[in-house]
Scaffold this motif. Structure first.
Motif, PDB file in Angstrom:
ATOM      1  N   GLU A  36      -8.137   8.045  -4.670  1.00 58.51           N
ATOM      2  CA  GLU A  36      -8.039   9.472  -4.386  1.00 58.51           C
ATOM      3  C   GLU A  36      -6.916   9.791  -3.404  1.00 58.51           C
ATOM      4  OE1 GLU A  36     -11.902  10.289  -2.936  1.00 58.51           O
ATOM      5  OE2 GLU A  36     -12.915   9.905  -4.854  1.00 58.51           O
ATOM      6  N   ARG A  37      -6.736   8.942  -2.400  1.00 63.60           N
ATOM      7  CA  ARG A  37      -5.723   9.205  -1.370  1.00 63.60           C
ATOM      8  C   ARG A  37      -4.712   8.082  -1.219  1.00 63.60           C
ATOM      9  NH1 ARG A  37     -10.634  10.303   0.271  1.00 63.60           N
ATOM     10  NH2 ARG A  37     -10.802   8.258   1.278  1.00 63.60           N
ATOM     11  N   ARG A  38      -5.071   6.880  -1.628  1.00 57.36           N
ATOM     12  CA  ARG A  38      -4.217   5.715  -1.446  1.00 57.36           C
ATOM     13  C   ARG A  38      -4.071   4.951  -2.756  1.00 57.36           C
ATOM     14  NH1 ARG A  38      -1.158   5.691   2.829  1.00 57.36           N
ATOM     15  NH2 ARG A  38      -1.060   3.402   2.710  1.00 57.36           N
ATOM     16  N   ALA A  39      -3.071   4.074  -2.787  1.00 58.47           N
ATOM     17  CA  ALA A  39      -2.851   3.200  -3.932  1.00 58.47           C
ATOM     18  C   ALA A  39      -2.333   1.865  -3.412  1.00 58.47           C
ATOM     19  CB  ALA A  39      -1.841   3.815  -4.895  1.00 58.47           C
ATOM     20  N   PHE A  40      -2.463   0.841  -4.239  1.00 54.68           N
ATOM     21  CA  PHE A  40      -1.838  -0.441  -3.868  1.00 54.68           C
ATOM     22  C   PHE A  40      -1.214  -1.086  -5.093  1.00 54.68           C
ATOM     23  CE2 PHE A  40      -6.250  -2.036  -4.690  1.00 54.68           C
ATOM     24  CZ  PHE A  40      -5.977  -3.051  -5.595  1.00 54.68           C
ATOM     25  N   ASP A  41      -0.137  -1.845  -4.837  1.00 64.20           N
ATOM     26  CA  ASP A  41       0.512  -2.673  -5.841  1.00 64.20           C
ATOM     27  C   ASP A  41       0.323  -4.131  -5.467  1.00 64.20           C
ATOM     28  OD1 ASP A  41       1.448  -0.467  -7.205  1.00 64.20           O
ATOM     29  OD2 ASP A  41       3.461  -0.548  -6.343  1.00 64.20           O
ATOM     30  N   ALA A  93      -1.237   8.103  -2.394  1.00 62.00           N
ATOM     31  CA  ALA A  93      -1.340   8.519  -3.797  1.00 62.00           C
ATOM     32  C   ALA A  93      -0.793   9.939  -3.958  1.00 62.00           C
ATOM     33  CB  ALA A  93      -2.791   8.459  -4.252  1.00 62.00           C
ATOM     34  N   PRO A  94      -0.020  10.181  -5.021  1.00 60.27           N
ATOM     35  CA  PRO A  94       0.394   9.241  -6.063  1.00 60.27           C
ATOM     36  C   PRO A  94       1.484   8.297  -5.550  1.00 60.27           C
ATOM     37  CG  PRO A  94       1.424  11.365  -6.431  1.00 60.27           C
ATOM     38  CD  PRO A  94       0.483  11.562  -5.281  1.00 60.27           C
ATOM     39  N   PRO A  95       1.517   7.043  -6.034  1.00 57.57           N
ATOM     40  CA  PRO A  95       2.475   6.064  -5.526  1.00 57.57           C
ATOM     41  C   PRO A  95       3.870   6.279  -6.094  1.00 57.57           C
ATOM     42  CG  PRO A  95       1.159   5.106  -7.268  1.00 57.57           C
ATOM     43  CD  PRO A  95       0.581   6.475  -7.014  1.00 57.57           C
ATOM     44  N   PRO A  96       4.885   5.708  -5.458  1.00 60.15           N
ATOM     45  CA  PRO A  96       6.249   5.800  -5.983  1.00 60.15           C
ATOM     46  C   PRO A  96       6.433   4.894  -7.200  1.00 60.15           C
ATOM     47  CG  PRO A  96       6.195   4.362  -4.077  1.00 60.15           C
ATOM     48  CD  PRO A  96       4.807   4.958  -4.201  1.00 60.15           C
ATOM     49  N   GLU A  97       7.624   4.899  -7.767  1.00 62.07           N
ATOM     50  CA  GLU A  97       7.919   4.026  -8.893  1.00 62.07           C
ATOM     51  C   GLU A  97       7.721   2.565  -8.481  1.00 62.07           C
ATOM     52  OE1 GLU A  97       8.802   4.616 -12.182  1.00 62.07           O
ATOM     53  OE2 GLU A  97       8.049   6.610 -11.610  1.00 62.07           O
ATOM     54  N   PRO A  98       7.190   1.725  -9.373  1.00 59.26           N
ATOM     55  CA  PRO A  98       6.984   0.318  -9.023  1.00 59.26           C
ATOM     56  C   PRO A  98       8.277  -0.385  -8.632  1.00 59.26           C
ATOM     57  CG  PRO A  98       5.850   0.883 -11.071  1.00 59.26           C
ATOM     58  CD  PRO A  98       6.732   2.042 -10.743  1.00 59.26           C
ATOM     59  N   VAL A  99       8.153  -1.304  -7.682  1.00 58.44           N
ATOM     60  CA  VAL A  99       9.286  -2.113  -7.231  1.00 58.44           C
ATOM     61  C   VAL A  99       9.003  -3.565  -7.587  1.00 58.44           C
ATOM     62  CG1 VAL A  99      10.616  -2.916  -5.250  1.00 58.44           C
ATOM     63  CG2 VAL A  99       9.849  -0.532  -5.343  1.00 58.44           C
ATOM     64  N   GLY A 100       9.881  -4.180  -8.346  1.00 59.58           N
ATOM     65  CA  GLY A 100       9.675  -5.569  -8.737  1.00 59.58           C
ATOM     66  C   GLY A 100       8.637  -5.696  -9.832  1.00 59.58           C
ATOM     67  N   ASP A 126       0.839  -1.198   0.000  1.00 57.89           N
ATOM     68  CA  ASP A 126       0.000   0.000   0.000  1.00 57.89           C
ATOM     69  C   ASP A 126       0.873   1.247   0.000  1.00 57.89           C
ATOM     70  OD1 ASP A 126      -2.197  -1.611   0.043  1.00 57.89           O
ATOM     71  OD2 ASP A 126      -2.577  -1.399   2.182  1.00 57.89           O
ATOM     72  N   HIS A 127       0.383   2.295  -0.667  1.00 58.29           N
ATOM     73  CA  HIS A 127       1.123   3.545  -0.788  1.00 58.29           C
ATOM     74  C   HIS A 127       0.159   4.723  -0.676  1.00 58.29           C
ATOM     75  CE1 HIS A 127       4.330   1.091  -2.595  1.00 58.29           C
ATOM     76  NE2 HIS A 127       3.453   0.659  -3.480  1.00 58.29           N
TER      77      HIS A 127
END
Length: 263
Positions: free
Chosen positions: A95-100, A79-86, A76-77
């Protein structure tokens, strides 16, 4: 592999953070690119957990099915999230959060009929209000298979994994290789009650906690790993101090106390 309480926690958290929002859905890895294109811009309506399966229902009748398997993991990150890892299979941005989502065993769009077919294969889930334990007892009560094997079968009880099976059978003083049909109805009821209570504790505290706080002398929130469990990956039984035995049962390492859990 995450056990059922982890999956229910993810469903609860994602529903809280993302339901009711139109999500940007991407597939940085590329393996879910077509599915991401279908979902992106649609409103996430619900997130539901059943056993070790997750179902994300979007507007327009679109459904995303996820099974983490051994290697799947959510990150979980804000928003906006950082660069993808892996190798990020799915990235969802609200709106406020993101998940990978990295490395899931299953991650694909399903129709309602396909989702229902998955659910029809599963046994009752102790963490669900609609669980019918009689369905599990019908399978266990007539089976020659070892109860330690049956508990790992998601078609019998959904959401139970290797730690819960070892610990619950120890609490019940039942040997893991006892045939299911040798359990009494009262023993099954006790097992179901243990699973329901302990998985609800796991859901609340985000970790499997079996030990009684009164016996440990600490609240559950302060117990370390060795204090939380009674036999799983222990050298000695915390009840009688006998040497814990381990062996392969249903392709996973079973732990049991030969003194507390006699054949």
């Amino acid at each position: 592999m995450p056990e059922g309480h982890v999956i229910h926690r993810i469903a609860r958290d994602h529903a809280k953070e993302f339901a009711g929002q139109k999500l940007i859905v991407l597939s940085p890895q590329g393996r879910f690119a077509e599915g991401a294109e279908v979902l992106s811009g649609r409103k996430l309506q619900t997130v539901d957990a059943y056993g070790k399966h997750l179902f994300y229902r979007f507007g327009g009748g679109k459904r995303l099915h996820v099974h983490l398997g051994l290697y799947g993991k959510f990150r979980d990150h804000p928003a906006p999230p950082p660069e993808p890892v892996g190798q990020v299979r799915v990235r969802a941005i609200g709106e406020r959060r993101a998940f990978d989502l990295n490395g899931p065993n299953a991650c694909h769009l399903v129709t309602k009929q396909e989702a229902d077919a998955i659910l029809d294969r599963l046994g009752p889930d102790p963490l669900r209000d609609d669980a019918d334990p009689d369905r599990a007892w019908e399978r266990i009560g007539r089976s020659r298979a070892a109860i330690g094997t049956l508990l790992m079968n998601q078609e019998v009880i959904a959401g139970v994994g290797n730690i819960y099976r070892s610990e619950v059978l120890h609490l019940m003083r039942v040997h893991p290789e006892t045939p299911g049909r040798d359990l009494s109805g009262e023993q099954f009821d006790q097992m179901w009650e243990h699973l329901t209570e302990l998985m609800e504790i796991g859901l609340k505290y985000k970790r499997i906690i079996i030990a009684d706080p009164a016996q440990v002398g600490k609240p559950r929130s302060r117990m370390n790993r060795s204090e939380r469990l009674l036999v799983y990956k222990h050298d000695r039984c915390t009840t009688c101090q006998a040497k814990v035995r381990s062996w392969q049962l249903a392709a996973r390492t079973m732990y049991a106390c030969p003194k507390c859990q006699k054949r």
